[in-house]
Motif scaffolding. Sequence first.
Motif, PDB file in Angstrom:
ATOM      1  N   SER A   1     -14.957  91.304 -64.070  1.00  0.00           N
ATOM      2  CA  SER A   1     -14.465  92.117 -65.518  1.00  0.00           C
ATOM      3  C   SER A   1     -15.459  93.348 -65.754  1.00  0.00           C
ATOM      4  O   SER A   1     -14.859  94.217 -66.108  1.00  0.00           O
ATOM      5  N   ALA A   2     -16.580  93.226 -65.242  1.00  0.00           N
ATOM      6  CA  ALA A   2     -17.449  94.439 -65.467  1.00  0.00           C
ATOM      7  C   ALA A   2     -17.073  95.564 -64.671  1.00  0.00           C
ATOM      8  O   ALA A   2     -17.257  96.756 -65.118  1.00  0.00           O
ATOM      9  N   LEU A   3     -16.419  95.373 -63.456  1.00  0.00           N
ATOM     10  CA  LEU A   3     -16.279  96.156 -62.453  1.00  0.00           C
ATOM     11  C   LEU A   3     -14.824  97.190 -63.342  1.00  0.00           C
ATOM     12  O   LEU A   3     -14.648  98.405 -62.795  1.00  0.00           O
ATOM     13  N   LYS A   4     -14.368  96.455 -64.031  1.00  0.00           N
ATOM     14  CA  LYS A   4     -13.180  97.239 -64.643  1.00  0.00           C
ATOM     15  C   LYS A   4     -13.819  98.210 -65.755  1.00  0.00           C
ATOM     16  O   LYS A   4     -12.945  99.045 -66.372  1.00  0.00           O
ATOM     17  N   GLN A   5     -15.036  98.192 -66.139  1.00  0.00           N
ATOM     18  CA  GLN A   5     -15.597  98.961 -66.925  1.00  0.00           C
ATOM     19  C   GLN A   5     -16.628 100.036 -66.647  1.00  0.00           C
ATOM     20  O   GLN A   5     -17.149 101.062 -67.321  1.00  0.00           O
ATOM     21  N   VAL A   6     -16.919 100.249 -65.207  1.00  0.00           N
ATOM     22  CA  VAL A   6     -17.544 101.168 -64.473  1.00  0.00           C
ATOM     23  C   VAL A   6     -16.896 102.402 -64.029  1.00  0.00           C
ATOM     24  O   VAL A   6     -15.780 102.369 -63.939  1.00  0.00           O
ATOM     25  N   PRO A   7     -17.917 103.627 -63.956  1.00  0.00           N
ATOM     26  CA  PRO A   7     -17.307 104.695 -63.525  1.00  0.00           C
ATOM     27  C   PRO A   7     -16.812 104.737 -62.131  1.00  0.00           C
ATOM     28  O   PRO A   7     -17.139 103.896 -61.454  1.00  0.00           O
ATOM     29  N   ASP A   8     -16.230 105.561 -61.726  1.00  0.00           N
ATOM     30  CA  ASP A   8     -15.434 105.795 -60.239  1.00  0.00           C
ATOM     31  C   ASP A   8     -16.928 105.943 -59.318  1.00  0.00           C
ATOM     32  O   ASP A   8     -16.850 105.564 -58.132  1.00  0.00           O
ATOM     33  N   TRP A   9     -17.730 106.665 -59.615  1.00  0.00           N
ATOM     34  CA  TRP A   9     -18.776 107.157 -58.697  1.00  0.00           C
ATOM     35  C   TRP A   9     -19.618 105.934 -58.351  1.00  0.00           C
ATOM     36  O   TRP A   9     -20.142 105.541 -57.441  1.00  0.00           O
ATOM     37  N   TYR A  10     -19.471 104.855 -59.207  1.00  0.00           N
ATOM     38  CA  TYR A  10     -20.528 103.309 -58.963  1.00  0.00           C
ATOM     39  C   TYR A  10     -19.369 102.652 -58.186  1.00  0.00           C
ATOM     40  O   TYR A  10     -19.799 102.243 -57.107  1.00  0.00           O
ATOM     41  N   LYS A  11     -18.088 102.486 -58.380  1.00  0.00           N
ATOM     42  CA  LYS A  11     -17.274 101.730 -57.781  1.00  0.00           C
ATOM     43  C   LYS A  11     -17.037 102.182 -56.171  1.00  0.00           C
ATOM     44  O   LYS A  11     -16.946 101.564 -55.189  1.00  0.00           O
ATOM     45  N   ASN A  12     -17.118 103.710 -56.090  1.00  0.00           N
ATOM     46  CA  ASN A  12     -16.961 104.266 -54.963  1.00  0.00           C
ATOM     47  C   ASN A  12     -18.278 104.656 -53.985  1.00  0.00           C
ATOM     48  O   ASN A  12     -18.106 104.993 -52.922  1.00  0.00           O
ATOM     49  N   ASP A  13     -19.151 103.922 -54.484  1.00  0.00           N
ATOM     50  CA  ASP A  13     -20.586 104.259 -53.565  1.00  0.00           C
ATOM     51  C   ASP A  13     -20.482 103.120 -52.527  1.00  0.00           C
ATOM     52  O   ASP A  13     -20.859 101.913 -52.634  1.00  0.00           O
ATOM     53  N   ALA A  14     -20.211 103.327 -51.338  1.00  0.00           N
ATOM     54  CA  ALA A  14     -20.227 102.861 -50.161  1.00  0.00           C
ATOM     55  C   ALA A  14     -21.467 102.055 -49.707  1.00  0.00           C
ATOM     56  O   ALA A  14     -21.358 100.957 -49.049  1.00  0.00           O
ATOM     57  N   SER A  15     -22.736 102.442 -50.269  1.00  0.00           N
ATOM     58  CA  SER A  15     -23.850 101.654 -49.936  1.00  0.00           C
ATOM     59  C   SER A  15     -23.806 100.682 -50.643  1.00  0.00           C
ATOM     60  O   SER A  15     -24.560  99.631 -50.275  1.00  0.00           O
ATOM     61  N   LEU A  16     -23.292 100.650 -51.868  1.00  0.00           N
ATOM     62  CA  LEU A  16     -23.367  99.239 -52.826  1.00  0.00           C
ATOM     63  C   LEU A  16     -22.010  98.442 -52.393  1.00  0.00           C
ATOM     64  O   LEU A  16     -22.254  97.206 -52.542  1.00  0.00           O
ATOM     65  N   PHE A  17     -20.972  98.804 -52.066  1.00  0.00           N
ATOM     66  CA  PHE A  17     -19.802  98.303 -51.884  1.00  0.00           C
ATOM     67  C   PHE A  17     -19.289  98.397 -50.510  1.00  0.00           C
ATOM     68  O   PHE A  17     -18.282  99.630 -50.332  1.00  0.00           O
ATOM     69  N   PRO A  18     -19.566  97.985 -49.534  1.00  0.00           N
ATOM     70  CA  PRO A  18     -19.136  98.386 -48.036  1.00  0.00           C
ATOM     71  C   PRO A  18     -17.590  97.957 -48.248  1.00  0.00           C
ATOM     72  O   PRO A  18     -16.890  97.380 -49.131  1.00  0.00           O
ATOM     73  N   SER A  19     -16.991  98.635 -46.953  1.00  0.00           N
ATOM     74  CA  SER A  19     -15.631  98.474 -46.782  1.00  0.00           C
ATOM     75  C   SER A  19     -15.004  97.154 -46.654  1.00  0.00           C
ATOM     76  O   SER A  19     -15.956  96.244 -46.551  1.00  0.00           O
ATOM     77  N   PRO A  20     -13.899  96.844 -46.985  1.00  0.00           N
ATOM     78  CA  PRO A  20     -13.394  95.521 -46.666  1.00  0.00           C
ATOM     79  C   PRO A  20     -13.450  94.827 -45.317  1.00  0.00           C
ATOM     80  O   PRO A  20     -13.734  93.842 -45.127  1.00  0.00           O
ATOM     81  N   GLU A  21     -13.487  95.749 -44.523  1.00  0.00           N
ATOM     82  CA  GLU A  21     -13.925  95.546 -43.121  1.00  0.00           C
ATOM     83  C   GLU A  21     -14.998  95.064 -42.882  1.00  0.00           C
ATOM     84  O   GLU A  21     -15.323  94.032 -42.177  1.00  0.00           O
ATOM     85  N   ARG A  22     -16.239  95.717 -43.274  1.00  0.00           N
ATOM     86  CA  ARG A  22     -17.438  95.361 -43.352  1.00  0.00           C
ATOM     87  C   ARG A  22     -17.901  93.889 -43.924  1.00  0.00           C
ATOM     88  O   ARG A  22     -18.460  93.261 -43.270  1.00  0.00           O
ATOM     89  N   ILE A  23     -17.184  93.902 -45.231  1.00  0.00           N
ATOM     90  CA  ILE A  23     -17.240  92.512 -45.893  1.00  0.00           C
ATOM     91  C   ILE A  23     -16.611  91.395 -45.117  1.00  0.00           C
ATOM     92  O   ILE A  23     -17.412  90.419 -45.065  1.00  0.00           O
ATOM     93  N   LYS A  24     -15.653  91.542 -44.608  1.00  0.00           N
ATOM     94  CA  LYS A  24     -14.907  90.495 -43.606  1.00  0.00           C
ATOM     95  C   LYS A  24     -15.901  90.121 -42.344  1.00  0.00           C
ATOM     96  O   LYS A  24     -15.858  89.007 -42.133  1.00  0.00           O
TER      97      LYS A  24
END
Length: 347
Positions: free
Chosen positions: A293-316
């Motif tokens: 729910s918090a992810l819906k309230q954060v700016p794009d620069w945060y959600k698009n930070d690949a160092s924090l959120f690896p790609s779905p392939e990396r998570i898999k």
Amino acid sequence: MRALTSLLLFSFFSFPINAKSNSLSLYLWEDTLSPRVIQSWEQESNSILELSHFDNDDERSLLMMKNVQLPFDIVVLDNVSAQIYGDLGSFENLSDLPNRKHNAPRWNQACGDYAIPYFWGSVGIAYRKDLIASPPVTWGEFVNPPPEFNKKIGMINDSVESLLPIFYSLNLSPLTEDTQQIEAAFPKFEAFSKQVLTFEYVLSYVRSQHKQSQLQMALAYSGDQHSLNRTFGRDIWGFTIPKGETYIWLDCLAVSSHSTNKKMAKAFLNYISDPEIAAKNAIDIKAATPNLSALKQVPDWYKNDASLFPSPERIKNSIIDSELSAENISLRTKIINHIVKNHEAQY
């Protein structure tokens, strides 16, 4: 250390905590709670947060072994420890915490009923991007660096993470239980250690040493680069995850079953799990929140930070920290202690 930690924290939490009625004592990693969140909680609750810090899981465990009556109401710990200690009765059951519902099921399940997920991320390499144009692409490159990086590399003193780069460079799992594999990795670890500047956690090193610029890359946790940039006052640190399997870490928050402020402690955990507060905390700390729910309230620069959120392939293609046998931990500890002791003797 996970096996040892289980015993240590069982002893620690067998003692009552004499906390002040208007304060909460927290034991957590440094720079992982937003000053804005601290201020808003203290104003709204008319209470005080007392923070104490550690810089590796093993340090936390050893400190608790030597000081069984440490006055902490809330403790940050890894998901493996959270499950173990919860089963021992050391922590309060948090399965009914209202704002727990905002977290992704994967992280709630990993922390178990006796803790809530706080931040998660990956193990990778923090590096001086103003000095290093092409950081290591593989773990093999990290443990076999070119001559110019001699004594410019930082490591971590931990029973799993210290061996992780070596194991991955040998195409082994960092959680291997194979004694022969662990012993076979020792010579390579010993050779690599001769090129290491420090085994002190990178954030602790740069805050305690005068020659900060000597360190140019280090084994680190995602989000550490943002803390480093805050420390240096410049955007000069980057973070990269080498190719291959991604190793996931997860921090959980637990309330001691012997706290005298259980009600307030649970209220605080529910407070920082509120989507608005969780979003504010994540933005300020720059670490990956498990709160959907918090992810819906954060700016794009945060959600698009690949160092924090690896790609779905990396998570898999990832594994999350899991429990090791006591024998495995003992062997790892002997190897790491030998390497670190010899390293320190050089300085």
